[in-house]
Structure formats: structure tokens, C-alpha cells
Write an enzyme that holds these catalytic residues in place. Structure first.
Site, PDB file in Angstrom:
ATOM      1  N   CYS A  79      66.043 -13.519  79.085  1.00  0.00           N
ATOM      2  CA  CYS A  79      66.882 -13.474  80.294  1.00  0.00           C
ATOM      3  C   CYS A  79      65.972 -13.341  81.511  1.00  0.00           C
ATOM      4  O   CYS A  79      65.231 -12.348  81.618  1.00  0.00           O
ATOM      5  CB  CYS A  79      67.830 -12.282  80.209  1.00  0.00           C
ATOM      6  SG  CYS A  79      68.808 -12.053  81.704  1.00  0.00           S
ATOM      7  N   HIS A 172      69.606 -24.685  77.174  1.00  0.00           N
ATOM      8  CA  HIS A 172      70.261 -25.012  78.462  1.00  0.00           C
ATOM      9  C   HIS A 172      70.659 -26.486  78.476  1.00  0.00           C
ATOM     10  O   HIS A 172      69.884 -27.345  78.035  1.00  0.00           O
ATOM     11  CB  HIS A 172      69.302 -24.728  79.623  1.00  0.00           C
ATOM     12  CG  HIS A 172      68.994 -23.278  79.783  1.00  0.00           C
ATOM     13  ND1 HIS A 172      69.772 -22.427  80.541  1.00  0.00           N
ATOM     14  CD2 HIS A 172      68.028 -22.501  79.230  1.00  0.00           C
ATOM     15  CE1 HIS A 172      69.279 -21.209  80.462  1.00  0.00           C
ATOM     16  NE2 HIS A 172      68.228 -21.214  79.670  1.00  0.00           N
ATOM     17  N   GLU A 221      77.292 -19.246  81.541  1.00  0.00           N
ATOM     18  CA  GLU A 221      76.309 -18.738  80.580  1.00  0.00           C
ATOM     19  C   GLU A 221      76.889 -18.592  79.168  1.00  0.00           C
ATOM     20  O   GLU A 221      78.028 -18.136  78.986  1.00  0.00           O
ATOM     21  CB  GLU A 221      75.792 -17.360  81.032  1.00  0.00           C
ATOM     22  CG  GLU A 221      74.771 -17.442  82.135  1.00  0.00           C
ATOM     23  CD  GLU A 221      73.959 -16.165  82.230  1.00  0.00           C
ATOM     24  OE1 GLU A 221      73.613 -15.589  81.180  1.00  0.00           O
ATOM     25  OE2 GLU A 221      73.693 -15.736  83.376  1.00  0.00           O
ATOM     26  N   CYS A 230      71.387 -17.317  86.981  1.00  0.00           N
ATOM     27  CA  CYS A 230      70.779 -17.372  85.640  1.00  0.00           C
ATOM     28  C   CYS A 230      69.322 -17.780  85.844  1.00  0.00           C
ATOM     29  O   CYS A 230      69.051 -18.903  86.307  1.00  0.00           O
ATOM     30  CB  CYS A 230      71.515 -18.393  84.771  1.00  0.00           C
ATOM     31  SG  CYS A 230      70.808 -18.594  83.127  1.00  0.00           S
ATOM     32  N   GLY A 233      68.094 -20.379  83.445  1.00  0.00           N
ATOM     33  CA  GLY A 233      68.797 -21.611  83.830  1.00  0.00           C
ATOM     34  C   GLY A 233      68.175 -22.272  85.044  1.00  0.00           C
ATOM     35  O   GLY A 233      68.077 -23.500  85.118  1.00  0.00           O
TER      36      GLY A 233
HETATM   37  N1  API Z   1      73.370 -15.902  78.433  1.00  0.00           N
HETATM   38  C1  API Z   1      71.968 -16.187  78.106  1.00  0.00           C
HETATM   39  C2  API Z   1      71.125 -14.892  78.222  1.00  0.00           C
HETATM   40  C3  API Z   1      71.007 -14.442  79.662  1.00  0.00           C
HETATM   41  C4  API Z   1      70.264 -15.465  80.486  1.00  0.00           C
HETATM   42  C5  API Z   1      70.432 -15.340  81.985  1.00  0.00           C
HETATM   43  N2  API Z   1      71.227 -14.225  82.451  1.00  0.00           N
HETATM   44  C6  API Z   1      69.091 -15.383  82.692  1.00  0.00           C
HETATM   45  O1  API Z   1      68.947 -14.774  83.767  1.00  0.00           O
HETATM   46  O2  API Z   1      68.186 -16.079  82.171  1.00  0.00           O
HETATM   47  C7  API Z   1      71.870 -16.705  76.664  1.00  0.00           C
HETATM   48  O3  API Z   1      72.723 -16.345  75.832  1.00  0.00           O
HETATM   49  O4  API Z   1      70.910 -17.455  76.410  1.00  0.00           O
END
Ligand code: API
Length: 297
Positions: A79, A172, A221, A230, A233
Site C-alpha cells: 500500500c 492494477h 480499490e 491509491c 495505483g
Molecule cells: N486495496 C489495495 C491495497 C491498498 C493499496 C492502496 N491504498 C495504496 O495506497 O497503494 C489492494 O488490495 O491491493
């Protein structure tokens, strides 16, 4: 009854409950997936997009280990916004007295470096996010080619969506659009998140190219739904924009919660993400041992 100290933190509006569980007492009181669902609930809990646990690293090559669970209780590999909050937490609580640390994550090694003011308060964090992954097998994305640059995905409603699949330790699907205001982010995001061509599900980024150094982004997400930002992302978006000739190897990514500076260092092939991290409040929760049945929250 286990008392758990927590720090509610946010990185451009992507918010997390950060806890130090190096002694394992939190997981002993309540399994992480259940704890994530309860704490992240914005009415019956603290409210957050995920929980982040500080754990001891499993080898000498890392200073510490980073574990994250989404608000739906699913474990994520990495994350970006959470990593900035994590680095701030460790530095300001003197858990690690180094400004640059090597963090073990489910997605490999990540190297955050904090920027602190004269009082020792961390104002921003620069994170070496490692290399982007374009191999469909590794993202993972089901595709008849090795990489998926602007690949067509057939949707259940008969439409097709053009995605560029990028891994940042987590999957992604980057979708370029002409006008973000015309995109039903929740409907399209949810449909792509669980699309069978993403066997581990996926995070979904909708990108409007403003100019060759500015990307506007909205995100759905995996495991958390609509969030204000994100970090992984934003790195995936810059990667897709650069390889499709829309930007150079640097861009400001403008998200609902704020901006991130993303630089793809071609000398190392690593993506460098720089942005803020903030403490919102701290508190204590009480969890009964075992199944947490009579836990307060
Ligand atoms: N929901 C994402 C994890 C958090 C990623 C996001 N909050 C960031 O800042 O990179 C997943 O399941 O891959």
C-alpha cells in the site's frame, strides 16, 4: 481484555488504523481480517480504508515488516499511501531512529525515507516503490500476450473496456478516459475488480491525461471500494501513461484526496513516490481475548 493503542493516519485521504503488533498480542485477541472489518467500519468502528500492523522483519535484510488488510478483511500485498503513514509512525514513535528504512512487505522490499521538520515531525515521505510489473502472469491478468498494454476486456453488460495491466506488488487495471466526470467509477470499478481475467481481483484506476506531466485519477480499490487516493495505483497509472506515450517518466497524479509526485527512475527501473502523511488522532480500543464476542466496538 486486551487494550490496543492505535494511530488513525491518512495519506492524501487514504486512511488507516496503524497498530504495533510486534508482540502478537493484537492478533491473539482478534484475527486480523475480523479486526480490519470491525475497525474500518465508518459507523460501528473507527472508520478507515484499511489497518496496518507493525511486525518484526523475518530476516536481517529488513528493519521491519509491514502488513496491511483492506476494510473488507482481505490481506493486501502492499500500500503506497499506507507506507508513508507507516514510515511516519515508526520515526515519530522512535521505533526506528533512521530516516531511510528497508521494509519487508508481502510484495518484497520497499524503502521509504521520511522528511522531518526541526521538531522531528514528519511532513512528507519519499518511497522507493520498486519496479513496475508488466508480465501478465505476474500481475496476474489472464491474457494471450506476455504484457497487456491497452488490452480489450469484455464486460458482462456487453461493453468492452481497454485496460493496461500493471503490477506494483498488487494488481492494477489502468483505464484511460477522455473525461472522468462521465465515468461511473463505482459501477465500472466494481465490475473490473472482480472480473475473471483478474484471478486475484484488481485495483482499478481511471485516468484522464491533463498534459504530459499531469494525470487526473479516480480509483476503485480491491477490497476497499472507492477511496480518495491509491499510491500503488498512482505508480501504475504513471507506468501505463509512460509506456503508451502519454507522459514522460514523471507526472503529478491529481487524486480526490491530494497530489502525488511519481518518478520512474529508468536507471534503476524503480518508481519513486513522494507525498504527505498525517496523524489524525490516537486512541485505545479494548478487545476481549478469543473471538472478541463481547468486544466494545
Ligand atoms: N486495496 C489495495 C491495497 C491498498 C493499496 C492502496 N491504498 C495504496 O495506497 O497503494 C489492494 O488490495 O491491493
Amino acid at each position: 481484555m486486551t487494550q490496543i493503542l492505535f494511530s488513525k493516519m491518512q495519506g492524501i485521504g487514504n486512511d488507516f488504523v496503524v497498530m504495533d503488533d510486534r508482540d502478537g498480542s493484537i492478533e491473539a485477541a482478534m484475527p486480523y481480517p475480523q479486526l480490519a472489518e470491525k475497525l474500518c467500519d465508518r459507523h460501528f468502528g473507527i472508520g478507515a480504508d484499511g489497518i496496518i500492523l507493525v511486525k518484526d522483519s523475518e530476516d536481517e535484510d529488513h528493519d521491519i515488516r509491514f502488513v496491511i488488510y483492506n476494510s473488507d478483511g482481505s490481506r493486501a500485498d502492499m500500500c503506497g499511501n499506507g507506507m508513508r503513514c507507516f514510515a511516519k509512525y515508526l520515526y515519530e514513535k522512535n521505533i526506528i531512529d533512521k530516516k531511510q528504512i528497508r521494509v519487508q512487505t508481502d510484495a518484497g522490499t520497499v524503502v521509504p525515507e521520511v522528511v522531518a521538520d526541526a521538531s522531528g515531525r514528519v511532513t512528507s515521505v519519499k518511497v522507493d516503490m520498486g519496479p513496475p510489473v508488466m508480465s501478465c502472469r505476474q500481475v496476474p491478468f489472464v491474457c494471450d500476450k506476455d504484457t497487456a498494454v491497452e488490452a480489450s476486456v469484455d464486460m458482462a453488460d456487453g461493453s468492452t473496456v481497454t485496460v493496461t495491466a500493471v503490477g506494483m506488488g498488487n494488481p492494477h487495471a489502468v483505464v484511460f478516459v477522455k473525461d472522468l466526470s462521465e465515468v461511473d467509477v463505482a459501477a465500472q470499478g466494481r465490475a473490473l475488480e472482480i472480473h475473471p481475467r483478474f484471478p486475484a481481483k484488481t485495483n482499478v484506476e481511471f485516468i484522464q491525461v491533463m498534459d504530459d506531466q499531469t494525470l487526473k485519477m479516480k480509483v476503485w480499490e480491491r477490497g476497499a471500494g472507492m477511496t480518495l487516493a491509491c499510491g500503488t495505483g498512482a505508480c501504475a497509472a504513471l507506468t501505463a501513461a509512460h509506456i503508451t506515450g502519454r507522459t514522460g517518466n514523471y507526472a503529478t497524479v491529481v487524486l480526490d484526496g491530494g497530489d502525488l509526485a511519481i518518478f520512474w527512475d529508468k536507471s534503476t527501473n524503480h518508481l519513486i513516490k513522494t507525498g504527505p502523511a498525517r496523524l489524525v488522532f490516537e486512541g485505545v480500543i479494548r478487545v476481549s481475548a478469543g473471538n472478541g464476542a463481547d468486544t466494545e466496538f
